[in-house]
Design an enzyme around this catalytic site. Structure first.
Site, PDB file in Angstrom:
ATOM      1  N   ASP A   1     -31.787  87.884   8.276  1.00  0.00           N
ATOM      2  CA  ASP A   1     -31.850  86.663   8.451  1.00  0.00           C
ATOM      3  C   ASP A   1     -31.057  86.006   7.189  1.00  0.00           C
ATOM      4  O   ASP A   1     -30.884  86.777   6.156  1.00  0.00           O
ATOM      5  CB  ASP A   1     -33.295  86.320   8.489  1.00  0.00           C
ATOM      6  CG  ASP A   1     -33.659  85.057   8.352  1.00  0.00           C
ATOM      7  OD1 ASP A   1     -33.050  84.152   8.948  1.00  0.00           O
ATOM      8  OD2 ASP A   1     -34.566  84.656   7.714  1.00  0.00           O
TER       9      ASP A   1
ATOM     10  N   LYS B   1     -35.712  63.354  12.642  1.00  0.00           N
ATOM     11  CA  LYS B   1     -34.660  64.098  11.975  1.00  0.00           C
ATOM     12  C   LYS B   1     -34.536  65.527  12.613  1.00  0.00           C
ATOM     13  O   LYS B   1     -35.360  66.173  13.345  1.00  0.00           O
ATOM     14  CB  LYS B   1     -35.244  64.158  10.521  1.00  0.00           C
ATOM     15  CG  LYS B   1     -36.470  65.434  10.329  1.00  0.00           C
ATOM     16  CD  LYS B   1     -36.690  65.593   8.941  1.00  0.00           C
ATOM     17  CE  LYS B   1     -37.271  66.889   8.513  1.00  0.00           C
ATOM     18  NZ  LYS B   1     -38.569  67.032   8.864  1.00  0.00           N
TER      19      LYS B   1
ATOM     20  N   THR C   1     -27.914  83.689  11.572  1.00  0.00           N
ATOM     21  CA  THR C   1     -28.569  82.246  11.102  1.00  0.00           C
ATOM     22  C   THR C   1     -28.574  81.048  11.951  1.00  0.00           C
ATOM     23  O   THR C   1     -27.663  81.109  12.848  1.00  0.00           O
ATOM     24  CB  THR C   1     -27.601  82.071   9.479  1.00  0.00           C
ATOM     25  OG1 THR C   1     -27.979  80.535   9.192  1.00  0.00           O
ATOM     26  CG2 THR C   1     -26.221  82.048   9.923  1.00  0.00           C
ATOM     27  N   GLY C   2     -29.354  80.380  11.691  1.00  0.00           N
ATOM     28  CA  GLY C   2     -29.500  79.160  12.717  1.00  0.00           C
ATOM     29  C   GLY C   2     -28.086  78.082  12.051  1.00  0.00           C
ATOM     30  O   GLY C   2     -28.249  76.849  12.759  1.00  0.00           O
ATOM     31  N   ASP C   3     -27.904  78.508  10.718  1.00  0.00           N
ATOM     32  CA  ASP C   3     -26.880  77.393  10.296  1.00  0.00           C
ATOM     33  C   ASP C   3     -25.715  77.199  10.989  1.00  0.00           C
ATOM     34  O   ASP C   3     -25.451  78.007  11.839  1.00  0.00           O
ATOM     35  CB  ASP C   3     -26.768  77.767   8.769  1.00  0.00           C
ATOM     36  CG  ASP C   3     -27.796  77.501   7.926  1.00  0.00           C
ATOM     37  OD1 ASP C   3     -28.503  76.771   8.210  1.00  0.00           O
ATOM     38  OD2 ASP C   3     -27.637  78.274   6.987  1.00  0.00           O
TER      39      ASP C   3
ATOM     40  N   ARG D   1     -25.912  79.475  14.465  1.00  0.00           N
ATOM     41  CA  ARG D   1     -26.539  79.012  15.285  1.00  0.00           C
ATOM     42  C   ARG D   1     -27.179  79.825  16.301  1.00  0.00           C
ATOM     43  O   ARG D   1     -27.342  79.867  17.532  1.00  0.00           O
ATOM     44  CB  ARG D   1     -25.640  78.148  16.267  1.00  0.00           C
ATOM     45  CG  ARG D   1     -24.794  77.094  15.786  1.00  0.00           C
ATOM     46  CD  ARG D   1     -25.475  75.842  15.165  1.00  0.00           C
ATOM     47  NE  ARG D   1     -24.650  74.907  14.610  1.00  0.00           N
ATOM     48  CZ  ARG D   1     -25.521  73.957  13.886  1.00  0.00           C
ATOM     49  NH1 ARG D   1     -26.720  73.833  14.086  1.00  0.00           N
ATOM     50  NH2 ARG D   1     -24.818  73.073  13.136  1.00  0.00           N
TER      51      ARG D   1
ATOM     52  N   LYS E   1     -31.701  86.276  18.270  1.00  0.00           N
ATOM     53  CA  LYS E   1     -31.716  87.389  17.388  1.00  0.00           C
ATOM     54  C   LYS E   1     -32.284  88.692  17.817  1.00  0.00           C
ATOM     55  O   LYS E   1     -31.658  89.729  17.791  1.00  0.00           O
ATOM     56  CB  LYS E   1     -32.796  87.032  16.155  1.00  0.00           C
ATOM     57  CG  LYS E   1     -32.065  85.816  15.556  1.00  0.00           C
ATOM     58  CD  LYS E   1     -32.994  85.665  14.102  1.00  0.00           C
ATOM     59  CE  LYS E   1     -32.602  84.520  13.437  1.00  0.00           C
ATOM     60  NZ  LYS E   1     -33.230  84.457  12.193  1.00  0.00           N
TER      61      LYS E   1
ATOM     62  N   ASN F   1     -39.749  83.217  13.007  1.00  0.00           N
ATOM     63  CA  ASN F   1     -38.600  83.499  13.852  1.00  0.00           C
ATOM     64  C   ASN F   1     -37.903  84.712  13.782  1.00  0.00           C
ATOM     65  O   ASN F   1     -37.055  85.058  14.598  1.00  0.00           O
ATOM     66  CB  ASN F   1     -37.573  82.277  13.365  1.00  0.00           C
ATOM     67  CG  ASN F   1     -37.035  82.482  12.100  1.00  0.00           C
ATOM     68  OD1 ASN F   1     -37.637  83.215  11.297  1.00  0.00           O
ATOM     69  ND2 ASN F   1     -36.146  81.648  11.952  1.00  0.00           N
ATOM     70  N   ASP F   2     -38.299  85.529  12.707  1.00  0.00           N
ATOM     71  CA  ASP F   2     -37.514  86.821  12.708  1.00  0.00           C
ATOM     72  C   ASP F   2     -38.584  87.997  13.338  1.00  0.00           C
ATOM     73  O   ASP F   2     -38.006  89.261  13.245  1.00  0.00           O
ATOM     74  CB  ASP F   2     -37.201  87.363  11.286  1.00  0.00           C
ATOM     75  CG  ASP F   2     -36.597  86.330  10.464  1.00  0.00           C
ATOM     76  OD1 ASP F   2     -35.524  85.812  11.161  1.00  0.00           O
ATOM     77  OD2 ASP F   2     -36.697  85.976   9.419  1.00  0.00           O
TER      78      ASP F   2
END
Lengths: 1141, 336
Positions: free
Chosen positions: A403, A586, A703-705, A822, A828, A851-852
């Site tokens: 992660d 947001k 990563t979700g980035d 993303r 994952k 989330n992991d």
């Protein structure tokens, strides 16, 4: 499973009558609040413990063998002797279990006898915890522990807030807020007794969800997670709370959650089972040989059997004349002989190895936990071994899936930049605060009364903007922007050190605020908003109060749509004091841009500019969020309110309904801007990643980035280096992805032919080349290291992911590094699953957040980081530690050691048992196949339990091929684990050949020495016993790499203990072997035979080892020589110096 | 559930330093340096060859006369079993042989049986050690079947197949017509005489059945003096074995003619077993057996040869120890 649960909820809701425990418990049998974590009582300990123990196959095997031996025709060993191994392990385990259970009993008793205030005949009186029942009303004071799961009815706070510490439950140290429903809270403060019915779910273990309804005076109030307080938590910062018990005792979520996670099995153990199969085959062959031999022998001597002095199957006494004695015919005798040889050869299947391995792993964990280099002083946490089965897997990891947030980074967020109304702020370099002009400073004064725990340096320009008078589009946008930051979150402000919180004293002195929340991002944003003059300082379930540039702004919260991973945004609906209603949103940019207003051209321009800013931010490695807002008018508001209300009270599908409600208002939003938050890298991460990469481990970061953020983080943590070729795959459709993949493959010589086999073959070859060439460090300009960046479309069809996998996987395995951007939590786990299903390589997943969890549980080894995001990851993990950089030490040092040790341990145990069994086997061939053992019964049993067991355990725990310095210096040594150097098929067969040789030596040297002599069976047995013990111990001694005093004691001690045991056994006159050892030791032949056996037995092994080291030295061997000689040389050098001087 | 309350939080959990927990104990880490390997091999050679020589010479010094008599001391080839089983036949048999070399006293007389599985499980277990020592335990015959009790339920002492099949050939030796005394005292182990076979237990109901397995015992002599029985009951490890019959306490000169009068009572004919009479001296190595000597010589020789080979190897094809350039990732040059 899940489905069943759901149905039970509908059909059989749990009814709680408030303050009426009788009625509650009459209708249905709810458990009381007495808890029992202990497994046994005094009465049922023996049967139950035995029952549980015999669930293990190993014990059943022991039992079966012991039972076989009780049959009269098979009684190979004496009755007591044959039961000894079984009784031994049973007793040891039972004592261990009993002790643990006794401690549990004690803690249960303490828990059950604590007292709490319970409403009894209109008065709160103390009552013991174990007497509390569902339906009763309890009063808990500040700092008290919660005895059971309760629905809040009222609190000391008029707004119904209660603060909880949930450390015991989930390990998170921040305070959580829980609310009593305004309706009940009011009633309580008025002093009215409440009576009503709560309808809730059946007990379940989900601590993050609770759904119920309360029927109160004809109204139906929805109850959710925020209205329940759970056992194990502690009340904080709240004078008192009153609640009604809904789940008690074993039904509480805390108790339901205390079950252990399913255990994993290590790779080495799987291989070991394969070899155990071979051993079973050997065992079967030997038993068949003995059985058949017996049959043939009997057949040949059929006519003589009646009178043969050493067989005599017939009685000749009067009365029994002609009766058979223990003779059941040749076929039966053959069969019995087969069975009894199984008893004699039982230890061929190294059942005790499983117990030995458990002990060894326990010892290894002790050292891993005790390693000072893996202690994190920041979080004051040691390394934790939560799973005891997979220590050795750490030495063979090929893929690390990590992660990013909180794992590679510190997860301590800092607000860095913002883009408001198309303008970017925060770009100015250090020292911005110096430029703040007088006017702003004046305005700052009002802000200053709020002291924040974490201060950030504000951007002066932005400060100016935020203090300008309210006019102009830009200014309004900034106002809404900061309002959103302050309001759209779940952060709880905790005020300390101020005289009062009430509004009138707002201007009095300084108050320090601590923001507590589940998400560090939110905390950072709220803190940022406060810096720019919008301070959130009060939050209840119904409203929030914000100090906006000195004005106290009370906003009613009409609804809150929490963040979820599908929507990837959060929104809050607030009503301003002037009555206007706004929804503030947001969220992640991908999920936000699609729901923005698109009517006006200026919107487009704004969007474009913001997008550019976002790209800039993310390429600097910042985490971005998009902020938007929208006013709500009457009709839409009403519709939404209805839907929201409906969804909130729904017991079924609440999540889906809430999502629908959210979708209704989360559209046509006005873009306000974007935020950028920095998340700093953890200490030592780049070095750790570099070492791991050198060690041949492929690091995948999930990563979700966004892609740009991911790449920049990748660069900064040396995951990506300049000499790597990057392949970026970021198509939005299946076709596009496929094309990109194919192109990439073509470019890097991967044949993308449709035939999968071709790809696989080629992959193997090229992979090898790549790995080797990767080591020559940038010498060629066409460096074949590849970096794959894969950008999975977040809402792409599932078919793509599955379909693309085969293509993707070929490419991805070639790459040293893969960054997946993303990625949703389930994806994952999907990626882990993909690697696991396509290769045999071991995967390690490391993460820190909830989330992991799925990824951690899915991977072969799951590592949790005790970080900012709570402890769910740790709870699900096999190993837990404080910092990412410890991973390097964990794998390269401890993983390597554990693997080397356990691999050797298994082989040695196979050998140790097989050499003994084979020795017995050869002898049985000389006894007319009659399964006679020359060794005494006790020695046969003690062999694996006492004579040779301790050294294996000690060596398995303490032996060490290389020092940690060397291992960390040459990460490539880790590849020994990848190549399975310590344990593989050929090593197994070599060991077996060696075993065969040694057993032959063991048998034939004494045979020839004492051929045609007066040697008796017990002397021979005594010689064999000591010879085999010495042989296997010297064999072990030859392979020990590091001799400490414990090792010496174990090895030589074992031999001494063996002699001791034999002397004791030979001193009991009732045994036929009485006096043997005393007679033997006087004979020199005895001693030189032992010496001869040891030397001849081990000479081939020694020569093989030496040749191997001369001609094919392994990396470990060379590194070891280098390490040891380096240490010696200075010593010699200094000696020489002294001599010369 | 372990509680992490405030007080324990302040206490650092940092593991205590000790060389043990950090796995840094002073340790001896042997590596197989060329010198060590060659040293070990040479040492083996130097130790083993002399031992081998000693053992060989000891074995050479043993003088041994072996005489197989089972096939000669029986009249007809067809009725062997019938002859041996018939108590009425005269089983005396006279054998003569010459002493090849001077035999110094004590000279041991053994009998050697062949193809007799004294190590058979049914046989080994068929004894009662309690009965041998404790006069009150004469009924503990459960393991002795089918020779545990007589037909009318009386205990057999000593019971079991081993005792029942007691060897009962007798030898009397004479040298130049003068009888040679065979001393049958102290032929059994001391521990057996003093703690295993009781002076208070006398043979009872022994060899009374219809099938006679072997020798009879004098019911007036306690077990502690029945040394033949003790020797016999130390069952042998291998199907070919010797047992001590007695000792001759005089020297036997070379070329002396020895005459043995054998009472050939024991039935090995039913299972084709051989019987041999062995007269032998003993050294520290026991009887005549050059296996140990030869093996020691062979191992010693091999070690030295290997030591020389390794020395040559190290001279001509040395591998510097611990040279990082031999590491696998340094060794393979780039393929392209």
């Amino acid at each position: 499973m899940k489905l069943e649960d759901n149905t039970t909820h509908h059909d059989n809701p749990r009814l709680i009558h408030i303050n009426d425990p009788k009625k509650t418990c009459d209708n249905s049998q709810f458990s009381g609040n007495e808890i029992r974590t202990s497994k046994y009582t005094l009465l049922n300990f023996l049967p139950k413990n035995l029952f549980i123990q015999f669930h293990r196959v190993a014990y059943l095997y022991f039992l079966a063998i012991a039972a076989l031996n009780q049959l009269p025709p098979l009684a190979v060993f004496g009755r007591t002797v044959s039961l000894f191994p079984l009784l031994f392990v049973l007793t040891v385990t039972a004592v261990k279990d009993g002790y643990e259970d006794w401690r549990r009993h004690r803690s249960d008793r303490n828990e059950n006898n604590r007292e709490a205030l319970v409403l009894q005949s209109d008065e709160f009186r103390p009552k013991r915890w174990k007497m509390i029942q569902a339906g009763e009303v309890l009063k808990i004071s500040s700092d008290e522990a919660i005895p059971c799961d309760m629905v809040l009815l009222g609190t000391s706070d008029p707004s119904g807030i209660a603060y909880l510490q949930t450390m015991n439950l989930d390990g998170e140290s921040n305070l959580k807020t829980r609310y009593a429903r305004q309706e009940t809270n009011k009633l309580f403060l008025e002093g009215t007794m409440i009576s009503g019915i709560i309808t809730c779910e059946q007990p379940n273990r989900n601590i993050y969800e609770f759904m119920a309804n309360m029927e109160l005076n004809g109204h139906c109030l929805p109850l959710s997670q925020s209205n329940i307080i759970l056992r194990g938590c502690q009340l904080k910062n709240t004078e008192w709370v009153v609640g009604v018990v809904v789940y008690a005792g074993q039904d509480t979520k805390a108790m339901l959650n205390s079950a252990m996670s399913p255990s994993k099995r290590s790779r080495l153990e799987t291989y070991m089972n394969r070899e155990t199969f071979w051993l079973s085959v050997f065992l079967l062959i030997m038993c068949l040989v003995v059985g058949l031999g017996m049959g043939l022998w009997l057949n040949r001597h059929k006519s003589q059997l009646d009178t043969l002095p050493y067989y005599r199957k017939v009685y000749f006494q009067k009365g029994k004349d002609g009766k058979k004695y223990k003779y059941y015919g040749i076929p039966m005798e053959t069969f019995f002989s087969f069975l009894s040889s199984i008893i004699v050869f039982q230890i061929m299947i190294p059942i005790s190895l499983y117990i030995t391995m458990e002990l060894v792993r326990l010892g290894q964990s002790y050292f891993m936990i005790g390693d000072r280099h893996m202690y994190d002083s920041v979080s004051n946490s040691r390394f934790q071994c939560r799973s005891l089965n997979i220590n050795e897997d750490l030495g063979q990891i090929r893929y690390i899936l990590s992660d990013k947030t909180g794992t590679l980074t510190e997860n301590k967020m800092e607000f860095k930049k913002a883009s408001i109304w198309g303008k970017s702020y925060g770009d100015s370099k250090a020292g911005g605060s110096r430029e703040i002009d007088a006017g702003v400073e004046e305005a700052m004064v009002s802000v200053r009364k709020w002291k924040l725990k974490s201060e950030i340096t504000p951007d002066p320009e932005l400060i100016k903007l935020s203090y300008k008078d309210l006019h102009g589009e830009e200014r309004i946008a900034a106002y809404d922007f900061f309002l959103t930051l302050a309001a759209c979150n779940t952060v709880i402000p905790i005020l300390t050190g101020s005289p009062s919180i009430s509004g009138s004293s707002l201007r009095d002195g300084h108050t320090s605020i601590e923001y507590q929340g589940e998400s560090p991002d939110e905390q950072a944003l709220v803190a940022a908003a406060s810096t720019y003059g919008y301070t959130l300082f009060e939050r209840t379930s119904g409203h929030i109060v914000i100090d906006a540039n000195g004005d106290k702004l009370r906003l009613d919260v009409l609804g809150l749509h929490e963040f979820d991973s599908v929507r990837k945004r959060m929104s809050v609906v607030i009503r301003f004091p002037n009555g206007s209603v706004k929804v503030l949103v947001k969220g992640a940019d991908t999920s936000m841009f699609s729901i923005l207003k698109k009517d006006l051209p200026c919107d487009d321009r704004m969007r474009h500019v913001t997008q550019v800013h976002l790209n800039d931010y993310s390429s600097e490695g910042l985490r971005t969020l998009v902020v938007a807002a929208r006013g709500l008018n009457g009709e839409l508001l009403e519709e939404w309110q209805q839907m929201y209300e409906d969804a909130c009270t729904s017991l079924v599908d609440r999540v889906v309904k809430l999502r629908q409600a959210a979708a209704l208002i989360e559209c046509n939003l006005t873009l306000l801007g974007a935020t950028a938050i920095e998340d700093r890298l953890q200490e030592g991460v780049p070095e750790a990643i570099e070492s791991l990469r050198q060690a041949g481990i492929k690091v995948w970061v999930l990563t979700g980035d966004k892609q740009e953020t991911a790449i920049s983080i990748g660069l900064s943590c040396r995951l990506l280096t300049a000499d790597m070729h990057q392949i970026v795959i970021n198509g939005n459709s299946e076709h596009e992805c496929r094309k990109l993949l194919c192109d990439a493959k073509a470019k890097y010589h991967v044949n993308s032919a449709s035939c999968f086999d071709d790809i696989t073959n080629l992959k193997r070859k090229t992979e090898l080349n790549f790995l080797e060439m990767a080591s020559q460090k940038k010498s060629s300009n066409m460096s074949p290291q590849i970096t794959g960046e894969e950008d999975r479309p977040t809402f792409g069809p599932l078919a793509l992911i599955i379909d693309g996998n085969s293509l993707l996987f070929n490419l991805a395995t070639l790459c040293m590094v893969v960054l997946c951007c993303r990625v949703a939590p389930l994806q994952k786990a999907g990626i882990v699953d993909m690697i696991k299903s396509r290769t045999d390589d071991l995967t390690l997943a490391i993460g820190d957040g909830a989330n992991d969890v799925s990824m951690i549980q899915m991977a072969d080894v799951g590592v949790g980081i005790c970080g900012q995001e709570g402890r769910q990851a740790v709870m699900a993990s096999d190993f837990a530690m404080g910092q990412f950089r410890f991973l390097k030490r964990l794998l390269l040092v401890h993983g390597h050691w554990n693997y080397q040790r356990l691999g050797y341990l298994i082989l040695y145990n196979f050998y140790r048992n097989a050499v003994f069994v084979l020795m017995l086997f050869w002898y049985i061939l000389c006894t007319a196949f009659s399964t006679t053992s020359a060794l005494t019964d006790w020695s046969s049993v003690f062999y694996s339990v006492i004579y040779t067991s301790v050294p294996t355990v000690v060596v398995g725990i303490l032996d060490k091929d290389l020092s940690h310095k060397t291992l960390l210096k040459y990460p490539k040594l880790y590849e020994a684990g990848h190549r399975q150097e310590s344990y593989n098929m050929s090593l197994f067969w070599i060991t077996m050949v060696d075993t065969l040789w040694q057993s032959l030596v063991l048998f034939y040297v004494p045979l020839f020495t004492y051929r045609e002599s007066t040697i008796d069976i017990w002397s021979m047995g005594s010689l064999w016993t000591i010879a085999v013990v010495i042989l296997v111990n010297v064999h072990l001694a030859m392979d020990i790499q590091r001799w400490v005093f414990v090792t010496h004691a174990a090895i030589w001690g074992s031999i001494v203990v063996t002699y001791g045991c034999m002397m004791v056994l030979d001193s009991i006159p009732v045994f036929p072997n009485y006096g043997t050892i005393y007679h033997l030791v006087k004979s020199p032949v005895y001693w030189i035979t032992i010496l001869l056996i040891t030397v001849i037995g081990l000479l081939p092994r020694f020569i093989f080892k030496v040749c191997h080291q001369i001609f094919w030295p392994s990396d470990i061997q060379i590194a070891r020589e280098a390490e040891i000689l380096r240490k010696r040389r200075p010593f010699f050098g200094s000696n020489a110096d002294q001599d010369s001087s | 559930m372990s509680s992490d309350d405030g007080s324990s939080k302040k206490v650092s959990k940092k593991p205590r330093y000790s060389r043990f927990t950090q796995q840094e104990l002073p340790a001896c880490k042997p590596i197989l340096t060329p010198a060590l390997v060659i040293g070990i091999l040479m040492c083996l050679g130097i130790i083993f060859i002399p031992i081998g020589l000693l053992a060989l010479s000891a074995s050479e010094n043993v003088v041994e006369v072996v005489d197989r008599y089972d096939d000669v001391c029986i009249p007809s080839t067809d009725q062997k079993v019938g002859f041996i089983k018939d108590p009425a036949t005269n089983k005396t048999c006279i054998r003569t042989f010459t002493i090849p070399k001077k035999m110094r006293k004590p000279v041991y007389v053994y009998y050697q049986l062949d193809n007799f599985y004294q190590n058979h499980r049914r046989y080994v277990k068929s004894r009662s050690d309690r009965q041998l020592w404790n006069p009150k335990a004469e009924y503990s015959t459960s393991l002795c079947d089918p020779e545990g009790q007589t037909g009318d339920g009386k205990p057999i002492v000593p019971c079991g197949l081993i005792a029942w099949s007691l060897f009962n050939d007798t030898y009397s030796l004479s040298k130049n017509d003068a009888a040679l005394q065979i001393n049958k005292k102290d032929i059994a182990w001391r521990s057996d005489r003093t703690h295993k076979f009781s002076p208070n237990v006398y043979p009872k109901n022994f060899q009374n059945g219809t099938l006679i397995g072997g020798g009879k015992l004098d019911e007036n002599i306690p077990l502690s003096q029945q040394e033949d029985l003790m020797v016999w009951m130390r069952t042998s490890a291998l199907p070919t074995f010797r047992k001590l019959y007695g000792k001759i306490e005089t020297d036997l000169e070379a070329n002396e003619k020895i005459t043995v009068t054998i009472q050939n009572n024991y039935n090995t004919y039913s299972f084709n077993g051989k019987k041999k009479l062995v007269i032998s001296t003993a050294t520290w190595i026991g009887g005549k057996n050059d296996f140990i000597g030869k093996m020691y010589m062979a191992v010693g020789g091999t070690s030295i040869v290997l030591g020389v080979i390794f020395s040559l190897l190290y001279v001509f094809k040395p591998r510097p120890l611990g040279d990082p350039s031999y590491l696998s990732w340094n060794k393979n040059p780039a393929l392209d």
